[in-house]
Motif scaffolding. Sequence first.
Motif, PDB file in Angstrom:
ATOM      1  N   ASN A 141      21.929  31.825 -14.788  1.00  9.77           N
ATOM      2  CA  ASN A 141      21.286  33.150 -14.809  1.00  9.77           C
ATOM      3  C   ASN A 141      22.390  34.209 -14.886  1.00  9.77           C
ATOM      4  N   ASP A 142      21.959  35.485 -15.005  1.00 15.58           N
ATOM      5  CA  ASP A 142      22.954  36.548 -15.167  1.00 15.58           C
ATOM      6  C   ASP A 142      23.162  37.353 -13.884  1.00 15.58           C
ATOM      7  N   ALA A 143      22.842  36.761 -12.735  1.00 16.46           N
ATOM      8  CA  ALA A 143      23.020  37.468 -11.464  1.00 16.46           C
ATOM      9  C   ALA A 143      24.482  37.847 -11.155  1.00 16.46           C
ATOM     10  N   GLY A 191      18.262  30.462 -21.795  1.00 16.47           N
ATOM     11  CA  GLY A 191      16.923  31.060 -21.904  1.00 16.47           C
ATOM     12  C   GLY A 191      16.933  32.493 -21.393  1.00 16.47           C
ATOM     13  N   ASP A 192      17.591  32.713 -20.258  1.00 13.61           N
ATOM     14  CA  ASP A 192      17.688  34.061 -19.683  1.00 13.61           C
ATOM     15  C   ASP A 192      18.484  34.976 -20.617  1.00 13.61           C
ATOM     16  N   ALA A 193      19.584  34.431 -21.166  1.00 17.85           N
ATOM     17  CA  ALA A 193      20.487  35.244 -21.998  1.00 17.85           C
ATOM     18  C   ALA A 193      19.872  35.575 -23.359  1.00 17.85           C
ATOM     19  N   ALA A 275       9.457  39.959 -22.045  1.00 15.38           N
ATOM     20  CA  ALA A 275       9.968  38.605 -21.778  1.00 15.38           C
ATOM     21  C   ALA A 275      10.121  38.376 -20.273  1.00 15.38           C
ATOM     22  N   HIS A 276      10.744  39.342 -19.580  1.00 19.88           N
ATOM     23  CA  HIS A 276      10.889  39.188 -18.131  1.00 19.88           C
ATOM     24  C   HIS A 276       9.571  39.442 -17.397  1.00 19.88           C
ATOM     25  N   GLY A 277       8.660  40.202 -17.988  1.00 17.88           N
ATOM     26  CA  GLY A 277       7.331  40.380 -17.390  1.00 17.88           C
ATOM     27  C   GLY A 277       6.592  39.043 -17.326  1.00 17.88           C
ATOM     28  N   LEU A 293      13.057  26.795 -13.565  1.00 21.36           N
ATOM     29  CA  LEU A 293      14.092  27.788 -13.272  1.00 21.36           C
ATOM     30  C   LEU A 293      13.766  29.106 -13.968  1.00 21.36           C
ATOM     31  N   HIS A 294      14.375  30.186 -13.464  1.00 19.09           N
ATOM     32  CA  HIS A 294      14.125  31.527 -14.016  1.00 19.09           C
ATOM     33  C   HIS A 294      14.290  31.562 -15.539  1.00 19.09           C
ATOM     34  N   GLY A 295      15.410  31.053 -16.026  1.00 13.61           N
ATOM     35  CA  GLY A 295      15.683  31.135 -17.461  1.00 13.61           C
ATOM     36  C   GLY A 295      14.697  30.336 -18.294  1.00 13.61           C
ATOM     37  N   MET A 297      11.549  30.096 -17.605  1.00 17.12           N
ATOM     38  CA  MET A 297      10.355  30.950 -17.704  1.00 17.12           C
ATOM     39  C   MET A 297      10.622  32.112 -18.664  1.00 17.12           C
ATOM     40  N   VAL A 298      11.858  32.621 -18.652  1.00 21.86           N
ATOM     41  CA  VAL A 298      12.197  33.721 -19.573  1.00 21.86           C
ATOM     42  C   VAL A 298      12.100  33.238 -21.021  1.00 21.86           C
ATOM     43  N   ALA A 299      12.444  31.967 -21.265  1.00 20.36           N
ATOM     44  CA  ALA A 299      12.411  31.438 -22.637  1.00 20.36           C
ATOM     45  C   ALA A 299      11.003  31.569 -23.220  1.00 20.36           C
TER      46      ALA A 299
HETATM   47 ZN   LIG Z   1      16.665  37.219 -16.049  1.00 18.07          ZN
END
Ligand SMILES: [Zn+2]
Length: 398
Positions: A141-143, A191-193, A275-277, A293-295, A297-299
Amino acid sequence: MEIAGTYLPYEIFAPTGAHGAPRVFIAPQRYIQGKDVLAQMGRYLALVRARRAAILISPGGEKRHGGPLTDSLRSAKIDSIVCRFNGECSREEVEQHARALKSQRVDCVVAVGGGKCVDAGKAVAFRLNVPVVIAPTLASNDAPCSALSVLYSPAGVSEGVEFYPCSPALVVVDTGVIAAASERYLVSGMGDAMATWYEASVCLHNGAAITTVGARPTLASIAIGEVCAKTLFKHGAAAAEAVASSTVNDALEAVVEANTLLSALGFESGGLAAAHGFAQSFTAIPEANANHLHGEMVALGTLAQLVMEQRLDEARRVGRFFAEVGLPVHVGQLSIDAHDGVALKTIVDHALAFPFIGNMPMQIDADVVSHGLLGAHEIGLALTQQVGEASYRRLHAD
Ligand SMILES: [Zn+2]
């Protein structure tokens, strides 16, 4: 997503009088990436003039990385106090570490771990009013590079976002450590990126859109988002192979930078959109939240956003990449039953409540959102007929 904490960026960047919101660019002070750089942490901490550092790390992380890290601090004559991260970035855990460290007179917090540990490190450092140094052990992720933390209840339910006036002072990414982690984490980070460029582009072209700090997007972040997406298309599959064989190569270096640095600079100063929504709304389905994982779901959220934008060819191009590296491209791959009307309504309701869904250029209602999701699902099903699901199955074998 409620906004908590004592720093509220909207109050700082809110439009005044006839002027719209300003453009704001947010970035860490230094970003350092390479193989074995974690063992050089003592040298890098000279950049924040550290003499006494608190190290936030899980017991497992300490076992894996604690030795070279503390040796490096010792040879740089920096005292260190190890704080055990117990796994949740909750207010309770953050306050407990902040209280314990208050009398210790530490001059920086070094957070070593995954997304929740680095977010907790930022929150602890903010409370102690010292710089935070981030050493991510995953590129999922990009945290690591952002100036915000996602807070959770002790049971792991999302409780909103806390913003900080300062970005991390140093981000130290050891690609040897990333290569030793599971391939699924790197792929999830892709996916997140990948969403970054699409979300930032929507925000740039919609004059009413704002970023997470309430500012207008910068051209810099759009350019960074574009390089991020191009890097993933070009090197994503090779980088995943490198991690699968625990190898550091140029493809992995490129993708780790995309997942960690480019993705964060792109979203924080470029803005979020549908996408993040969708990604946030999938977390409302317990099965999806527990298993993905977060990414990941973002995909799927990115495909749904592209369908909302009626960019169907681009949705197919991105979807093919996702299917090839093993990211979810239909709701079944997020443990959601496509015929479960209650689940789909829950997702649509949560997506409509996402604070940045309004950055999309069209009138937003339940029909538009649900059409985006189901359209992405159909495209994804068709792609899995062509590409197969071997990569997805391999990553989800455990
Ligand atoms: Zn994200």
